[in-house]
Design a protein around this motif. Structure first.
Motif, PDB file in Angstrom:
ATOM      1  N   ILE A 105       0.846  -1.194   0.000  1.00 16.61           N
ATOM      2  CA  ILE A 105       0.000   0.000   0.000  1.00 16.61           C
ATOM      3  C   ILE A 105       0.887   1.251   0.000  1.00 16.61           C
ATOM      4  N   TYR A 106       0.605   2.154  -0.934  1.00 17.75           N
ATOM      5  CA  TYR A 106       1.216   3.481  -0.950  1.00 17.75           C
ATOM      6  C   TYR A 106       0.100   4.508  -0.746  1.00 17.75           C
ATOM      7  N   GLN A 107       0.321   5.458   0.162  1.00 14.03           N
ATOM      8  CA  GLN A 107      -0.740   6.426   0.453  1.00 14.03           C
ATOM      9  C   GLN A 107      -0.166   7.815   0.738  1.00 14.03           C
ATOM     10  N   GLU A 135      -4.221   6.716  -3.050  1.00 15.47           N
ATOM     11  CA  GLU A 135      -3.728   5.453  -2.499  1.00 15.47           C
ATOM     12  C   GLU A 135      -3.625   4.418  -3.614  1.00 15.47           C
ATOM     13  N   ARG A 137      -3.026   0.219  -3.912  1.00 11.41           N
ATOM     14  CA  ARG A 137      -2.981  -1.018  -3.137  1.00 11.41           C
ATOM     15  C   ARG A 137      -2.913  -2.224  -4.079  1.00 11.41           C
ATOM     16  N   THR A 171      -6.272   1.750  -7.613  1.00 17.02           N
ATOM     17  CA  THR A 171      -5.813   3.116  -7.385  1.00 17.02           C
ATOM     18  C   THR A 171      -7.006   3.953  -6.949  1.00 17.02           C
TER      19      THR A 171
END
Length: 237
Positions: A105-107, A135, A137, A171
């Motif tokens: 996960i990038y947020q 975000e 995932r 996304t």
């Protein structure tokens, strides 16, 4: 079962009005399952197809006589004490499945309290608060089963358990707002509305979700709250 999770984040102030919060997360779950003491279906059939040994007259599996399965041991369910450990050792086999789930996960989120720049209702001391962000995932699943499980050879196990593998990614773009309308007034000790919106891209489809809500406290000890929301979940297969 074993699991691992790592999270790295950073947050701080951009200005007196705006803050940021960014993070990256990785997790992995590993689950290994060994199924014990089930009987193998084809061995049950062979161990109960018993005849007399032409040479000795002792009970013997037909498959042992004709060479189909020389290891076969008779399974005698018709006599008390007739089930031997040798028969159980022949009939019982372990099943194995090994699975892993990976998630990344990038947020990134930016929040703002607009009271610092005077954006607020004339009847409220609190300012309008907003947030928006993005975000990404990715979920990955891999569950492998042995031949016994995948071909339903374990009696009583509930049918075949097949191997499966796949992954999904999404996304998201999202925003939220809270608007205090009134505070400390007659008939409106507090009154505020809030809303949220999210756009999601699941590779093969796109969708959006939203929320609209209101909080109203006519006096300090009584509050009414209502909201309308739309939620969407991606299919799991």
């Amino acid at each position: 079962n074993s699991s691992f999770r790592s999270l790295l984040g950073v947050r701080g102030a951009i200005t007196d009005t705006w803050d940021y919060d960014a993070s990256v997360q990785y997790s992995k779950v590993k689950a290994d399952q060994r199924t014990l003491n089930y009987f193998k279906v084809d061995r049950i059939q062979r161990s109960m197809n018993v005849v007399a040994d032409p040479a000795t007259g002792a009970p013997v599996c037909m498959s042992a006589l004709d060479g189909t399965d020389p290891a076969c041991v008779p399974y005698n369910v018709f006599q008390i004490g007739g089930i031997t450990q040798e028969a159980l050792d022949y009939l019982q086999v372990p099943g194995l499945q090994q699975g892993t789930i990976d998630q990344t996960i990038y947020q990134g989120i930016i929040t703002g309290d607009l009271a610092n720049i005077g954006v607020k209702s004339p009847w409220a001391s609190e300012g309008i608060q907003v947030a928006f962000g993005a975000e990404y995932r990715k979920d990955k699943l891999d569950n492998q089963t042995d031949e016994l499980l995948s071909t339903a050879q374990l009696s009583g196990s509930g049918g075949a358990t097949i191997s499966i593998a796949g992954e999904t990614s999404v996304t998201d773009l999202f925003t939220e707002i809270r608007i205090p309308i009134a505070e400390g007034l007659t008939g409106a000790d507090s009154l505020s509305v809030d809303a949220a919106y999210r756009y999601s891209d699941y590779d093969s489809l796109t969708t959006d979700t939203y929320k609209v809500g209101m909080d109203w406290a006519p006096i300090q000890d009584v509050k009414f709250r209502g909201s309308y929301q739309k939620a969407v979940r991606a299919a799991n297969g």
